[in-house]
Design an enzyme around this catalytic site. Sequence first.
Site, mmCIF file in Angstrom:
data_model
loop_
_atom_site.group_PDB
_atom_site.id
_atom_site.type_symbol
_atom_site.label_atom_id
_atom_site.label_comp_id
_atom_site.label_asym_id
_atom_site.label_seq_id
_atom_site.Cartn_x
_atom_site.Cartn_y
_atom_site.Cartn_z
ATOM 1 N N ASN A 1 83.646 65.339 61.081
ATOM 2 C CA ASN A 1 84.348 65.555 62.251
ATOM 3 C C ASN A 1 85.915 65.867 62.144
ATOM 4 O O ASN A 1 86.436 66.502 62.634
ATOM 5 C CB ASN A 1 84.209 64.279 63.329
ATOM 6 N N GLY B 1 91.592 78.090 70.796
ATOM 7 C CA GLY B 1 91.372 77.514 72.208
ATOM 8 C C GLY B 1 92.714 76.728 72.653
ATOM 9 O O GLY B 1 93.703 76.741 71.885
ATOM 10 N N ASP C 1 68.461 51.097 78.778
ATOM 11 C CA ASP C 1 70.070 51.064 78.936
ATOM 12 C C ASP C 1 70.270 50.205 79.889
ATOM 13 O O ASP C 1 69.370 49.590 80.796
ATOM 14 C CB ASP C 1 70.354 52.472 79.742
ATOM 15 N N LEU D 1 74.768 65.962 66.663
ATOM 16 C CA LEU D 1 74.421 67.048 67.622
ATOM 17 C C LEU D 1 75.738 67.293 68.334
ATOM 18 O O LEU D 1 76.522 66.765 68.360
ATOM 19 C CB LEU D 1 73.376 66.284 68.654
ATOM 20 N N GLU E 1 74.515 60.746 63.806
ATOM 21 C CA GLU E 1 74.275 61.960 64.714
ATOM 22 C C GLU E 1 75.155 62.814 64.630
ATOM 23 O O GLU E 1 76.388 62.649 64.849
ATOM 24 C CB GLU E 1 73.698 61.357 65.949
ATOM 25 N N LYS F 1 88.350 60.723 68.941
ATOM 26 C CA LYS F 1 87.968 59.330 68.623
ATOM 27 C C LYS F 1 87.808 59.012 67.279
ATOM 28 O O LYS F 1 88.601 58.101 66.725
ATOM 29 C CB LYS F 1 87.018 59.019 69.568
ATOM 30 N N ARG G 1 84.411 64.210 79.087
ATOM 31 C CA ARG G 1 85.544 62.870 78.331
ATOM 32 C C ARG G 1 86.282 63.750 77.614
ATOM 33 O O ARG G 1 85.869 64.475 76.744
ATOM 34 C CB ARG G 1 84.599 62.090 77.874
ATOM 35 N N CYS H 1 84.100 62.817 71.033
ATOM 36 C CA CYS H 1 83.901 62.578 69.676
ATOM 37 C C CYS H 1 85.205 62.975 68.688
ATOM 38 O O CYS H 1 85.867 61.825 68.020
ATOM 39 C CB CYS H 1 82.692 63.263 69.078
ATOM 40 N N LEU I 1 86.387 78.681 64.793
ATOM 41 C CA LEU I 1 87.324 79.455 64.279
ATOM 42 C C LEU I 1 87.681 80.266 65.554
ATOM 43 O O LEU I 1 88.240 81.542 65.528
ATOM 44 C CB LEU I 1 86.969 80.268 63.161
HETATM 45 N N1 LIG Z 1 78.418 62.683 72.468
HETATM 46 C C1 LIG Z 1 78.197 63.474 71.615
HETATM 47 O O1 LIG Z 1 78.266 64.741 71.527
HETATM 48 C C2 LIG Z 1 78.011 62.589 70.312
HETATM 49 C C3 LIG Z 1 77.608 63.261 69.035
HETATM 50 C C4 LIG Z 1 77.382 62.595 67.889
HETATM 51 C C5 LIG Z 1 77.524 61.030 67.946
HETATM 52 N N2 LIG Z 1 78.227 60.500 69.005
HETATM 53 C C6 LIG Z 1 78.345 59.111 68.873
HETATM 54 O O2 LIG Z 1 76.954 58.289 69.570
HETATM 55 C C7 LIG Z 1 77.481 57.209 70.460
HETATM 56 C C8 LIG Z 1 77.064 57.495 71.981
HETATM 57 O O3 LIG Z 1 77.897 58.513 72.521
HETATM 58 P P1 LIG Z 1 77.315 59.064 73.972
HETATM 59 O O4 LIG Z 1 78.306 60.303 74.059
HETATM 60 O O5 LIG Z 1 75.863 59.330 73.866
HETATM 61 O O6 LIG Z 1 77.803 57.852 74.607
HETATM 62 P P2 LIG Z 1 77.396 57.664 76.291
HETATM 63 O O7 LIG Z 1 78.583 56.839 76.776
HETATM 64 O O8 LIG Z 1 77.215 58.544 77.065
HETATM 65 O O9 LIG Z 1 76.341 56.856 76.401
HETATM 66 C C9 LIG Z 1 76.175 55.384 76.150
HETATM 67 C C10 LIG Z 1 75.266 54.626 76.672
HETATM 68 O O10 LIG Z 1 74.991 53.123 76.246
HETATM 69 C C11 LIG Z 1 74.735 52.543 77.204
HETATM 70 N N3 LIG Z 1 74.828 51.107 76.925
HETATM 71 C C12 LIG Z 1 76.261 50.290 76.638
HETATM 72 N N4 LIG Z 1 75.956 49.117 76.460
HETATM 73 C C13 LIG Z 1 74.563 48.864 76.175
HETATM 74 C C14 LIG Z 1 73.772 47.787 76.041
HETATM 75 N N5 LIG Z 1 74.253 46.686 75.435
HETATM 76 N N6 LIG Z 1 72.592 48.099 75.853
HETATM 77 C C15 LIG Z 1 71.872 49.253 76.301
HETATM 78 N N7 LIG Z 1 72.606 50.204 76.605
HETATM 79 C C16 LIG Z 1 73.926 50.000 76.601
HETATM 80 C C17 LIG Z 1 75.563 52.833 78.408
HETATM 81 O O11 LIG Z 1 75.243 52.460 79.693
HETATM 82 C C18 LIG Z 1 75.565 54.480 78.097
HETATM 83 O O12 LIG Z 1 74.476 54.897 78.884
HETATM 84 C C19 LIG Z 1 79.079 57.097 70.201
HETATM 85 O O13 LIG Z 1 79.162 56.369 69.233
HETATM 86 C C20 LIG Z 1 79.441 58.672 69.850
HETATM 87 O O14 LIG Z 1 80.669 58.555 68.974
HETATM 88 C C21 LIG Z 1 78.222 61.015 70.166
#
Ligand SMILES: NC(=O)c1ccc[n+]([C@@H]2O[C@H](COP(=O)([O-])OP(=O)(O)OC[C@H]3O[C@@H](n4cnc5c(N)ncnc54)[C@H](O)[C@@H]3O)[C@@H](O)[C@H]2O)c1
Length: 432
Positions: free
Chosen positions: A205, A250, A30, A147, A145, A260, A324, A257, A247
């Site tokens: 979604n 809320g 990261d 989750l 993903e 967006k 968020r 997610c 269902l």
């Molecule tokens: N949060 C969820 O429940 C969920 C579920 C399914 C899919 N997603 C998708 O997964 C993706 C990530 O979501 P998230 O919630 O984990 O985001 P997040 O913001 O929690 O994490 C993203 C991470 O990426 C890091 N990052 C940014 N640029 C970087 C780079 N150039 N190199 C290395 N690290 C870098 C940031 O510092 C941050 O820690 C998104 O596209 C989201 O839509 C999220």
Amino acid sequence: MYITVVGIGYVGLITAVGLAILGHTVHGVDIDAQKIADLLNGPCPLYEKNVQKKINYLYAKKLLHFGTHYRRHDRIFFLTVGTPASQDGTIDLTPLYAAIDSIIAFVPNGALFLIKSTVPVGTSRKIVHYLREKNVCHAVVSNPEFLREGNALYDFLNPDRIVIGADNTHCTAILTKLYQPLLNKKIPFLLTDPTTAELIKQASNAFLANKIALLNELSDLCVQTKADLGALSLGIGLDKRIGEAYLKGGPGFGGSCLPKDIRSLSRSFHQYGIASHILPAVITANNHRFTYIVNRITAILGGIKNKIIALYGLTFKADTDDTRGSPSLSIIELLLAQKAIIHGYDPKTKYDLLTYNEKGSIKFFSNPEETLCEAEALIIATEWDMFQNIDFEKIKTKGMLKSNIIIDLRNILNKNLIQQQGFSYYCLGRDI
Ligand SMILES: NC(=O)c1ccc[n+]([C@@H]2O[C@H](COP(=O)([O-])OP(=O)(O)OC[C@H]3O[C@@H](n4cnc5c(N)ncnc54)[C@H](O)[C@@H]3O)[C@@H](O)[C@H]2O)c1
């Protein structure tokens, strides 16, 4: 296998831990040095059940490492960086391309990029062109993903399906090996092209958001007709074609997610010259929901100007520290705009990360009972289990809540018990 996960946020951390549990040696990268330091030294920078214990264990076994730099021999990269959206649904792919640039700067041709971040339809193929223009040759696969935060590790290890969008069979073979422990559990493995894989993620979604928004609308009709929302949800959900999940009713959907992904999918329709009538309606319905809820709260309290309102639950759902896009925050903003004074409590939220326009009118507490001090009403906005175990008898006896009004936006309290204890209890589908 040796695997690198790029972007250790909510998805990246679980992906890294999950892959290490599957037996791979995982390196998490990261750009946020503080986050990496917290991961290395504890405590874990984000809250997800059981994850800290697993990190400690996998770290000791040398199956999991974290750092701000790549390792020279890294060849398989899961990209899990954030893909934030603007209001019109445009997804900012800058973090994704920045991550790709940082990898191609050192890796020789032949690496495998697995896109786990949620991206607009067509992104993986655009990345292939981008790599060609840079005169490098790497494989790009979409592996979205699904989750749910709060159950993230369980979901990673027990997904309903694994979706792989790949243009060549060599990649498919690698991924079959990588996910073999899950395939042994007979988890469906859906092989398709990258564009379809991307669409499956956002369309899933969109379906979930539709379900929530429609149920919330039906909840309003329950209020008017005196139909029973709980029985309605059960009656609909027992139909196997529909299913019971999502269902409950809320305050509206939120999180990082659903809103967006729907905006992004809606934009894709627009870009391809097709009209989506349903997606914009779902967004509009959900936005109206917050206003509707605040109007109801205002009516119940006979106005809210200068009144203290206690609110339990700031995260977008229970069992996460993620605020968020939280409906609680949207509702708080609207309450503050009408000059209410908010006392907020959440078991996991890092309060210092929250920002508000009307800072002076909001105060956070570390204890649920103290939160009630001088409050006219309590709003339960997130379905944390702990809120069901609060000693409301004591709250009533000690007169901690001024007007004894409880507004339950998640229908988690026992209505009869709370009313017997002497509270005026307002819940979804009946009063709100
Ligand atoms: N949060 C969820 O429940 C969920 C579920 C399914 C899919 N997603 C998708 O997964 C993706 C990530 O979501 P998230 O919630 O984990 O985001 P997040 O913001 O929690 O994490 C993203 C991470 O990426 C890091 N990052 C940014 N640029 C970087 C780079 N150039 N190199 C290395 N690290 C870098 C940031 O510092 C941050 O820690 C998104 O596209 C989201 O839509 C999220």
